[in-house]
Design a protein around this motif. Structure first.
Motif, PDB file in Angstrom:
ATOM      1  N   THR A  15      30.944   9.478  10.096  1.00 49.09           N
ATOM      2  CA  THR A  15      31.943   8.418   9.982  1.00 49.09           C
ATOM      3  C   THR A  15      31.887   7.494  11.191  1.00 49.09           C
ATOM      4  N   THR A  16      31.803   8.068  12.373  1.00 46.49           N
ATOM      5  CA  THR A  16      31.746   7.269  13.599  1.00 46.49           C
ATOM      6  C   THR A  16      30.518   6.371  13.617  1.00 46.49           C
ATOM      7  N   ALA A  17      29.365   6.937  13.288  1.00 47.40           N
ATOM      8  CA  ALA A  17      28.129   6.157  13.281  1.00 47.40           C
ATOM      9  C   ALA A  17      28.180   5.054  12.233  1.00 47.40           C
ATOM     10  N   SER A  18      28.673   5.393  11.061  1.00 46.57           N
ATOM     11  CA  SER A  18      28.772   4.420   9.976  1.00 46.57           C
ATOM     12  C   SER A  18      29.728   3.286  10.348  1.00 46.57           C
ATOM     13  N   ASP A  19      30.876   3.639  10.910  1.00 45.84           N
ATOM     14  CA  ASP A  19      31.852   2.628  11.327  1.00 45.84           C
ATOM     15  C   ASP A  19      31.279   1.708  12.399  1.00 45.84           C
ATOM     16  N   ALA A  20      30.386   2.247  13.220  1.00 43.01           N
ATOM     17  CA  ALA A  20      29.773   1.459  14.290  1.00 43.01           C
ATOM     18  C   ALA A  20      28.575   0.650  13.790  1.00 43.01           C
ATOM     19  N   GLY A  21      28.215   0.834  12.508  1.00 45.24           N
ATOM     20  CA  GLY A  21      27.092   0.102  11.952  1.00 45.24           C
ATOM     21  C   GLY A  21      25.739   0.717  12.267  1.00 45.24           C
ATOM     22  N   ASP A  22      25.735   1.937  12.763  1.00 47.58           N
ATOM     23  CA  ASP A  22      24.497   2.627  13.131  1.00 47.58           C
ATOM     24  C   ASP A  22      24.016   3.458  11.945  1.00 47.58           C
ATOM     25  N   GLU A  23      23.431   2.774  10.969  1.00 42.81           N
ATOM     26  CA  GLU A  23      23.041   3.453   9.732  1.00 42.81           C
ATOM     27  C   GLU A  23      21.888   4.427   9.924  1.00 42.81           C
ATOM     28  N   SER A  24      20.998   4.195  10.878  1.00 42.00           N
ATOM     29  CA  SER A  24      19.901   5.147  11.088  1.00 42.00           C
ATOM     30  C   SER A  24      20.437   6.489  11.587  1.00 42.00           C
ATOM     31  N   THR A  25      21.415   6.448  12.471  1.00 40.40           N
ATOM     32  CA  THR A  25      22.030   7.686  12.948  1.00 40.40           C
ATOM     33  C   THR A  25      22.843   8.330  11.831  1.00 40.40           C
ATOM     34  N   ALA A  26      23.586   7.537  11.085  1.00 35.95           N
ATOM     35  CA  ALA A  26      24.379   8.080   9.982  1.00 35.95           C
ATOM     36  C   ALA A  26      23.464   8.756   8.962  1.00 35.95           C
ATOM     37  N   ARG A  27      22.331   8.145   8.657  1.00 35.95           N
ATOM     38  CA  ARG A  27      21.381   8.729   7.704  1.00 35.95           C
ATOM     39  C   ARG A  27      20.830  10.056   8.231  1.00 35.95           C
ATOM     40  N   ARG A  28      20.476  10.099   9.511  1.00 33.65           N
ATOM     41  CA  ARG A  28      19.962  11.333  10.125  1.00 33.65           C
ATOM     42  C   ARG A  28      21.018  12.429  10.087  1.00 33.65           C
ATOM     43  N   LEU A  29      22.256  12.064  10.392  1.00 32.29           N
ATOM     44  CA  LEU A  29      23.341  13.044  10.378  1.00 32.29           C
ATOM     45  C   LEU A  29      23.638  13.534   8.970  1.00 32.29           C
ATOM     46  N   ASP A  46      29.538  18.407  -0.548  1.00 30.96           N
ATOM     47  CA  ASP A  46      28.328  17.795  -0.036  1.00 30.96           C
ATOM     48  C   ASP A  46      28.449  16.305   0.233  1.00 30.96           C
ATOM     49  N   SER A  47      29.146  15.558  -0.604  1.00 32.50           N
ATOM     50  CA  SER A  47      29.077  14.096  -0.509  1.00 32.50           C
ATOM     51  C   SER A  47      29.970  13.489   0.560  1.00 32.50           C
ATOM     52  N   ASN A  48      31.167  14.004   0.734  1.00 31.89           N
ATOM     53  CA  ASN A  48      32.127  13.473   1.706  1.00 31.89           C
ATOM     54  C   ASN A  48      32.383  11.980   1.522  1.00 31.89           C
ATOM     55  N   GLY A  49      32.159  11.480   0.314  1.00 30.74           N
ATOM     56  CA  GLY A  49      32.442  10.087   0.052  1.00 30.74           C
ATOM     57  C   GLY A  49      31.507   9.113   0.717  1.00 30.74           C
ATOM     58  N   GLU A  50      30.436   9.588   1.248  1.00 34.87           N
ATOM     59  CA  GLU A  50      29.472   8.723   1.943  1.00 34.87           C
ATOM     60  C   GLU A  50      28.457   8.161   0.989  1.00 34.87           C
TER      61      GLU A  50
END
Length: 50
Positions: A15-29, A46-50
């Motif tokens: 959530t933090t990475a996504s909110d910050a616009g860091d999609e590469s980190t969000a994808r890795r996480l 599994d999905s957590n709404g992401e």
């Protein structure tokens, strides 16, 4: 740290990475979360709404 704690932390980090616009980190996480869920045998959340 227990498996549930790790999963909760990964979700928060996604959530933090996504909110910050860091999609590469969000994808890795998300990949790490998927592995943690598979190892725990808990695929129900599994999905957590992401």
């Amino acid at each position: 740290m227990g498996t549930r704690d790790i999963i909760a932390q990964l979700r928060q980090d996604i959530t933090t990475a996504s909110d910050a616009g860091d999609e590469s980190t969000a994808r890795r996480l998300r990949e790490e979360l998927s592995k943690a869920l598979a190892e725990s045998g808990d695929r129900s959340a599994d999905s957590n709404g992401e």
